[in-house]
Design a protein around this motif. Structure first.
Motif, PDB file in Angstrom:
ATOM      1  N   SER A  34      52.273 -69.823  50.504  1.00  0.00           N
ATOM      2  CA  SER A  34      53.652 -69.341  50.400  1.00  0.00           C
ATOM      3  C   SER A  34      54.006 -68.859  48.999  1.00  0.00           C
ATOM      4  O   SER A  34      55.059 -68.246  48.799  1.00  0.00           O
ATOM      5  N   LEU A  35      53.125 -69.113  48.028  1.00  0.00           N
ATOM      6  CA  LEU A  35      53.373 -68.714  46.648  1.00  0.00           C
ATOM      7  C   LEU A  35      52.658 -67.424  46.270  1.00  0.00           C
ATOM      8  O   LEU A  35      52.747 -66.977  45.127  1.00  0.00           O
ATOM      9  N   ARG A  36      51.962 -66.829  47.209  1.00  0.00           N
ATOM     10  CA  ARG A  36      51.125 -65.683  46.880  1.00  0.00           C
ATOM     11  C   ARG A  36      51.902 -64.554  46.193  1.00  0.00           C
ATOM     12  O   ARG A  36      51.527 -64.092  45.118  1.00  0.00           O
ATOM     13  N   ASP A  37      52.978 -64.087  46.809  1.00  0.00           N
ATOM     14  CA  ASP A  37      53.708 -62.939  46.263  1.00  0.00           C
ATOM     15  C   ASP A  37      54.247 -63.210  44.870  1.00  0.00           C
ATOM     16  O   ASP A  37      54.130 -62.373  43.968  1.00  0.00           O
ATOM     17  N   VAL A  38      54.848 -64.372  44.684  1.00  0.00           N
ATOM     18  CA  VAL A  38      55.481 -64.635  43.394  1.00  0.00           C
ATOM     19  C   VAL A  38      54.449 -64.866  42.298  1.00  0.00           C
ATOM     20  O   VAL A  38      54.634 -64.426  41.153  1.00  0.00           O
ATOM     21  N   LEU A  39      53.325 -65.511  42.599  1.00  0.00           N
ATOM     22  CA  LEU A  39      52.322 -65.724  41.560  1.00  0.00           C
ATOM     23  C   LEU A  39      51.622 -64.433  41.179  1.00  0.00           C
ATOM     24  O   LEU A  39      51.261 -64.236  40.013  1.00  0.00           O
ATOM     25  N   VAL A  40      51.425 -63.550  42.137  1.00  0.00           N
ATOM     26  CA  VAL A  40      50.864 -62.232  41.817  1.00  0.00           C
ATOM     27  C   VAL A  40      51.814 -61.470  40.892  1.00  0.00           C
ATOM     28  O   VAL A  40      51.376 -60.702  40.030  1.00  0.00           O
ATOM     29  N   GLU A  41      53.099 -61.697  41.034  1.00  0.00           N
ATOM     30  CA  GLU A  41      54.092 -61.066  40.162  1.00  0.00           C
ATOM     31  C   GLU A  41      54.135 -61.728  38.784  1.00  0.00           C
ATOM     32  O   GLU A  41      54.301 -61.063  37.756  1.00  0.00           O
ATOM     33  N   ILE A  42      53.973 -63.042  38.753  1.00  0.00           N
ATOM     34  CA  ILE A  42      54.050 -63.780  37.488  1.00  0.00           C
ATOM     35  C   ILE A  42      52.809 -63.573  36.627  1.00  0.00           C
ATOM     36  O   ILE A  42      52.890 -63.554  35.389  1.00  0.00           O
ATOM     37  N   ALA A  43      51.649 -63.398  37.260  1.00  0.00           N
ATOM     38  CA  ALA A  43      50.384 -63.317  36.524  1.00  0.00           C
ATOM     39  C   ALA A  43      50.414 -62.297  35.378  1.00  0.00           C
ATOM     40  O   ALA A  43      50.045 -62.629  34.244  1.00  0.00           O
ATOM     41  N   PRO A  44      50.840 -61.045  35.608  1.00  0.00           N
ATOM     42  CA  PRO A  44      50.848 -60.100  34.494  1.00  0.00           C
ATOM     43  C   PRO A  44      51.830 -60.459  33.380  1.00  0.00           C
ATOM     44  O   PRO A  44      51.606 -60.120  32.212  1.00  0.00           O
ATOM     45  N   MET A  45      52.920 -61.152  33.723  1.00  0.00           N
ATOM     46  CA  MET A  45      53.849 -61.616  32.680  1.00  0.00           C
ATOM     47  C   MET A  45      53.128 -62.562  31.723  1.00  0.00           C
ATOM     48  O   MET A  45      53.261 -62.471  30.502  1.00  0.00           O
ATOM     49  N   TRP A  46      52.396 -63.499  32.301  1.00  0.00           N
ATOM     50  CA  TRP A  46      51.655 -64.478  31.524  1.00  0.00           C
ATOM     51  C   TRP A  46      50.568 -63.801  30.692  1.00  0.00           C
ATOM     52  O   TRP A  46      50.403 -64.084  29.507  1.00  0.00           O
ATOM     53  N   GLU A  47      49.849 -62.875  31.306  1.00  0.00           N
ATOM     54  CA  GLU A  47      48.741 -62.233  30.620  1.00  0.00           C
ATOM     55  C   GLU A  47      49.218 -61.291  29.517  1.00  0.00           C
ATOM     56  O   GLU A  47      48.574 -61.163  28.474  1.00  0.00           O
ATOM     57  N   ARG A  48      50.362 -60.621  29.730  1.00  0.00           N
ATOM     58  CA  ARG A  48      50.905 -59.747  28.684  1.00  0.00           C
ATOM     59  C   ARG A  48      51.264 -60.539  27.433  1.00  0.00           C
ATOM     60  O   ARG A  48      51.249 -60.001  26.327  1.00  0.00           O
ATOM     61  N   GLY A  49      51.580 -61.811  27.590  1.00  0.00           N
ATOM     62  CA  GLY A  49      51.902 -62.657  26.449  1.00  0.00           C
ATOM     63  C   GLY A  49      50.677 -63.254  25.783  1.00  0.00           C
ATOM     64  O   GLY A  49      50.819 -64.113  24.909  1.00  0.00           O
ATOM     65  N   GLY A  50      49.491 -62.834  26.213  1.00  0.00           N
ATOM     66  CA  GLY A  50      48.265 -63.328  25.594  1.00  0.00           C
ATOM     67  C   GLY A  50      47.601 -64.453  26.365  1.00  0.00           C
ATOM     68  O   GLY A  50      46.611 -65.021  25.886  1.00  0.00           O
ATOM     69  N   GLY A  51      48.135 -64.789  27.540  1.00  0.00           N
ATOM     70  CA  GLY A  51      47.542 -65.856  28.329  1.00  0.00           C
ATOM     71  C   GLY A  51      46.216 -65.447  28.940  1.00  0.00           C
ATOM     72  O   GLY A  51      45.938 -64.254  29.128  1.00  0.00           O
ATOM     73  N   ALA A  52      45.396 -66.421  29.250  1.00  0.00           N
ATOM     74  CA  ALA A  52      44.102 -66.162  29.870  1.00  0.00           C
ATOM     75  C   ALA A  52      44.294 -65.514  31.234  1.00  0.00           C
ATOM     76  O   ALA A  52      45.285 -65.779  31.917  1.00  0.00           O
ATOM     77  N   PRO A  53      43.363 -64.659  31.656  1.00  0.00           N
ATOM     78  CA  PRO A  53      43.450 -64.073  32.993  1.00  0.00           C
ATOM     79  C   PRO A  53      43.499 -65.168  34.055  1.00  0.00           C
ATOM     80  O   PRO A  53      42.954 -66.257  33.863  1.00  0.00           O
ATOM     81  N   LEU A  54      44.157 -64.864  35.167  1.00  0.00           N
ATOM     82  CA  LEU A  54      44.309 -65.839  36.243  1.00  0.00           C
ATOM     83  C   LEU A  54      43.456 -65.465  37.445  1.00  0.00           C
ATOM     84  O   LEU A  54      43.311 -64.293  37.782  1.00  0.00           O
ATOM     85  N   GLU A  55      42.937 -66.482  38.091  1.00  0.00           N
ATOM     86  CA  GLU A  55      42.177 -66.320  39.329  1.00  0.00           C
ATOM     87  C   GLU A  55      42.802 -67.262  40.362  1.00  0.00           C
ATOM     88  O   GLU A  55      42.363 -68.393  40.540  1.00  0.00           O
ATOM     89  N   PRO A  56      43.851 -66.811  41.037  1.00  0.00           N
ATOM     90  CA  PRO A  56      44.489 -67.686  42.028  1.00  0.00           C
ATOM     91  C   PRO A  56      43.687 -67.742  43.314  1.00  0.00           C
ATOM     92  O   PRO A  56      43.100 -66.756  43.755  1.00  0.00           O
ATOM     93  N   VAL A  57      43.643 -68.909  43.910  1.00  0.00           N
ATOM     94  CA  VAL A  57      43.036 -69.122  45.224  1.00  0.00           C
ATOM     95  C   VAL A  57      44.146 -69.627  46.133  1.00  0.00           C
ATOM     96  O   VAL A  57      44.696 -70.700  45.900  1.00  0.00           O
ATOM     97  N   PHE A  58      44.508 -68.843  47.148  1.00  0.00           N
ATOM     98  CA  PHE A  58      45.626 -69.178  48.020  1.00  0.00           C
ATOM     99  C   PHE A  58      45.142 -69.700  49.359  1.00  0.00           C
ATOM    100  O   PHE A  58      44.124 -69.255  49.884  1.00  0.00           O
TER     101      PHE A  58
END
Length: 258
Positions: A34-58
């Motif tokens: 149920s978090l797929r859409d929102v985490l896909v949206e949040i991931a680039p926000m985090w990465e643009r700030g210098g965060g490590a790339p994300l590999e979500p498993v849903f």
């Protein structure tokens, strides 16, 4: 065994991982479907700030917890209920002091749009008893949090025994919603956040009041992470203002820090 578990997670994940760049090893977060859409949206926000790339498993939270318990590599777990997190905590698989209640959600009764002829609009739980509502789509009520929440609500209303023979079980809440969208079920009980984003199903009833189950999404860093600093930083980001805006736009209520 550890290698086989890791392959299973990658092969059976409900959605493909977000592409990783820069050669940095990604943070893997196991997250409820149920978090797929929102985490896909949040991931680039985090990465643009210098965060490590994300590999979500849903996937369904109970399935994800099973993969973690079997030794699948991961850094964080964001479950749709506390029972799955409890099982991992009892097994000593969480990093001490990192567990927190992050989000809340609600249930909704959904129906196909347009509504088939002769099928009533569900305005109250008791309307599900109408004979025209032949199939009710639910996530698996034995293990999947969304299905267990729905069953709990129906039990509280004294309806479960009557409606159980009509239940069309699905692997997770997204799959239950798909049954309604396709017209394979005249009604379904899913998360309000998923229902709100559907173009082929309409929310007929939002589950509120004393009978509504308390839905909590806990987050924790996994003890097996080799990236504790990055994992803790991402957990803090998810509880922060930027992520909160995204969660709330998708219909979740942020609990952490409130």
């Amino acid at each position: 065994m550890r290698t086989r578990s890791r392959i299973a997670v990658l092969a059976l994940a409900v959605a493909p991982a977000i592409a990783c760049g820069g050669g940095r090893e990604p943070l893997r977060i196991f997250a409820a479907a149920s978090l797929r859409d929102v985490l896909v949206e949040i991931a680039p926000m985090w990465e643009r700030g210098g965060g490590a790339p994300l590999e979500p498993v849903f996937g369904a939270s109970n399935w994800l917890a099973e993969q973690i318990a079997a030794g699948a590599r991961g850094d964080l777990f964001l479950s749709a209920d506390e029972a799955q997190m409890d099982s991992l905590e009892r097994a000593g698989l969480l990093l001490a002091g990192t567990r927190a209640a992050l989000l809340s959600n609600r249930l909704a009764v959904v129906q196909p749009e347009p509504l088939p002829a002769g099928v009533p609009r569900i305005r109250a739980a008791e309307d599900l008893l109408d004979p025209a509502v032949r199939r009710i789509a639910l996530a698996n009520t034995e293990g999947v949090p969304g299905g267990r929440y729905a069953r709990l609500w129906l039990e509280e209303r004294g309806l479960w025994d009557s409606l159980a023979p009509r239940v069309a079980p699905a692997i997770d809440v997204r799959a239950a919603l798909a049954l309604v969208e396709s017209g394979a079920a005249e009604a379904g009980i899913v998360y309000a956040t998923d229902a709100a984003r559907s173009e082929r199903a309409r929310t007929s009833l939002l589950v509120t009041g004393q009978d509504a189950p308390s839905i909590v999404y806990p987050l924790a860093v996994l003890r097996s992470t080799g990236r504790e600093r990055d994992a803790r930083a991402f957990a803090a980001f998810l509880a922060g203002a930027q992520a909160a805006e995204a969660f709330e736009q998708h219909g979740f209520t942020l609990l952490a820090g409130r």
